[in-house]
Design an enzyme around this catalytic site. Structure first.
Site, mmCIF file in Angstrom:
data_model
loop_
_atom_site.group_PDB
_atom_site.id
_atom_site.type_symbol
_atom_site.label_atom_id
_atom_site.label_comp_id
_atom_site.label_asym_id
_atom_site.label_seq_id
_atom_site.Cartn_x
_atom_site.Cartn_y
_atom_site.Cartn_z
ATOM 1 N N HIS A 108 -20.099 -2.926 -37.543
ATOM 2 C CA HIS A 108 -19.771 -1.869 -38.514
ATOM 3 C C HIS A 108 -20.353 -2.089 -39.912
ATOM 4 C CE1 HIS A 108 -17.490 -0.077 -35.423
ATOM 5 N NE2 HIS A 108 -16.309 -0.600 -35.647
ATOM 6 N N HIS A 182 -15.062 7.114 -38.079
ATOM 7 C CA HIS A 182 -14.153 6.216 -37.381
ATOM 8 C C HIS A 182 -12.682 6.617 -37.553
ATOM 9 C CE1 HIS A 182 -12.835 2.511 -35.523
ATOM 10 N NE2 HIS A 182 -14.082 2.101 -35.386
ATOM 11 N N GLU A 317 -16.040 7.752 -31.303
ATOM 12 C CA GLU A 317 -17.101 7.546 -32.287
ATOM 13 C C GLU A 317 -18.444 7.921 -31.677
ATOM 14 O OE1 GLU A 317 -16.945 3.289 -33.156
ATOM 15 O OE2 GLU A 317 -14.916 3.351 -32.398
HETATM 16 C C1 BGC Z 1 -14.715 -1.247 -32.053
HETATM 17 C C2 BGC Z 1 -13.507 -2.102 -31.826
HETATM 18 C C3 BGC Z 1 -12.990 -2.525 -33.162
HETATM 19 C C4 BGC Z 1 -12.678 -1.293 -33.965
HETATM 20 C C5 BGC Z 1 -12.166 -1.620 -35.335
HETATM 21 C C6 BGC Z 1 -14.315 -0.059 -32.848
HETATM 22 O O1 BGC Z 1 -15.426 0.729 -33.108
HETATM 23 O O2 BGC Z 1 -15.334 -0.884 -30.853
HETATM 24 O O3 BGC Z 1 -13.810 -3.222 -31.051
HETATM 25 O O4 BGC Z 1 -11.867 -3.331 -33.047
HETATM 26 O O5 BGC Z 1 -13.800 -0.493 -34.073
HETATM 27 O O6 BGC Z 1 -13.138 -2.242 -36.097
#
Ligand code: BGC
Length: 353
Positions: A108, A182, A317
């Site tokens: 991320h 998200h 997402e």
């Molecule tokens: C991921 C998860 C993660 C979450 C929070 C999601 O996009 O796939 O593994 O825990 O985001 O960061």
């Protein structure tokens, strides 16, 4: 026609003021967005009796958005959403090392990704509609990424109860980009309830199995006859606890589905029987990560009362595939200086009686 008003939201730890922008359409549907992380803090939609509830998780206390480190709550995630194996990739034979913020891997956008940045807001109005544009300049070297990247996210709420999200970006050096939204959805409106009673349908014949670090293996698996088959409406809780290797690795669903077709098309539907709320997703992206809130741990108070416990929200997402920069068989996420990155996702709400 829809309306946009702005209000003060709060101040970051450094005292920087953050605003909240409220978009409302003629049916009373309303979305609230802040210029920190381009975060959707609230999304109110009607149920089948016309009762409005907030269908995205969020914090009760506004400071938690700045301090919690739960950086993904409702935010735009980038420069690269999802994971990059070994936090490393090459473009034109030059290797780049980005921040390791999940074991040896990158997730991320790093420790201070786009979800932790202050964006510049611009209100765009014409006779038909109004939108909120958020701009952010990600400097060359930020979290290890090459190139100054100028990013814009445009949020529009239509009178057809659709929240449209249009992303665009340009760079001055070759770089990689993969942006997503998200939000954690809970269509029941009660954020202390598990989302396992929601029904989901995905227009995807394949998904990407993961390894123990949630990095895709090299397989492309057929969803047929597996817990990953959402080709017709299925309750999320139906198979989630089955003794299946992939579900154990993800602690539930935390995988990327390979969407059928291309261009702006329907990715699927999320439906909540009790309230009649239905959300259809359209996207130009090749994939969609379904994450069923398997790491939510009840640390924070929710704005609707109670705690955000295990599986009380789910993310859909839209994005390119995880670790694409290291997989030549996946659609490319490289952006060159003479190109424009463009991506669009729509979350459209309705009720089913
Ligand atoms: C991921 C998860 C993660 C979450 C929070 C999601 O996009 O796939 O593994 O825990 O985001 O960061």
């Amino acid at each position: 026609m829809n309306k946009l008003i702005s209000e003060e939201f709060g101040k970051t730890a450094n005292g920087e003021p953050i605003n909240k922008y409220i978009l409302r359409n003629e049916n009373g549907m309303q979305v609230e967005i802040i210029n920190f992380g381009a975060i959707i803090t609230s999304l109110k939609v009607p149920d089948r009796d016309g009762k409005f509830d907030d269908v995205v998780l969020g914090f009760k206390n506004s400071e938690d958005y700045f301090n919690s480190n739960q950086y993904t709550y409702g935010a735009v995630v980038g420069r690269y959403a999802n994971r990059i194996a070994n936090a490393r990739f090459s473009i034109k034979c030059k290797e780049y090392q980005v921040t390791k913020n999940e074991g040896n891997n990158h997730i991320h956008g790093g420790k201070q990704g786009f979800s932790n940045k202050i964006w510049n807001a611009e209100i765009l109005e014409n006779s038909e509609s109004c939108s909120l544009a958020l701009h952010y300049l990600s400097e060359d070297g930020e979290e290890g990424y090459p190139g100054n990247l100028s990013v814009k996210v445009l949020y529009t709420l239509t009178d057809e109860n659709a929240l449209e999200i249009e992303y665009s970006a340009t760079t001055d050096q070759p770089t990689i980009i993969n942006l997503t939204q998200h939000s954690y959805f809970n269509l029941s409106g009660d954020h202390s309830q598990e989302i396992t009673d929601h029904q989901l349908q995905l227009n995807a014949d394949h998904y990407l199995p993961i390894d123990q670090h949630s990095i895709p293996t090299s397989e492309l698996s057929d969803v047929k006859e597996s817990p990953f088959d959402f080709s017709s409406m299925k309750e999320i809780g139906k198979d989630i606890n089955l003794d299946h290797k992939q579900l154990k690795l993800g602690k539930g669903y935390d995988h990327c589905w390979v969407l059928n077709g291309n261009g702006l098309r329907s990715a699927g539907n999320l439906f909540h029987q009790k309230t009649g709320r239905n959300m259809e997703i359209f996207t130009t992206e090749p994939g969609i990560q379904l994450y069923t809130g398997n790491f939510l741990d009840g640390k924070f108070e929710t704005k609707t009362g109670g705690k955000n416990n295990f599986r009380t929200g789910l993310c859909l997402e839209t994005q390119h595939f995880p670790d694409s920069p290291n997989r030549s068989s996946f659609p490319s996420t490289v952006l060159n200086p003479d190109e424009k990155y463009e991506s669009k996702t729509v979350y459209k709400f309705s009720v089913i009686y």
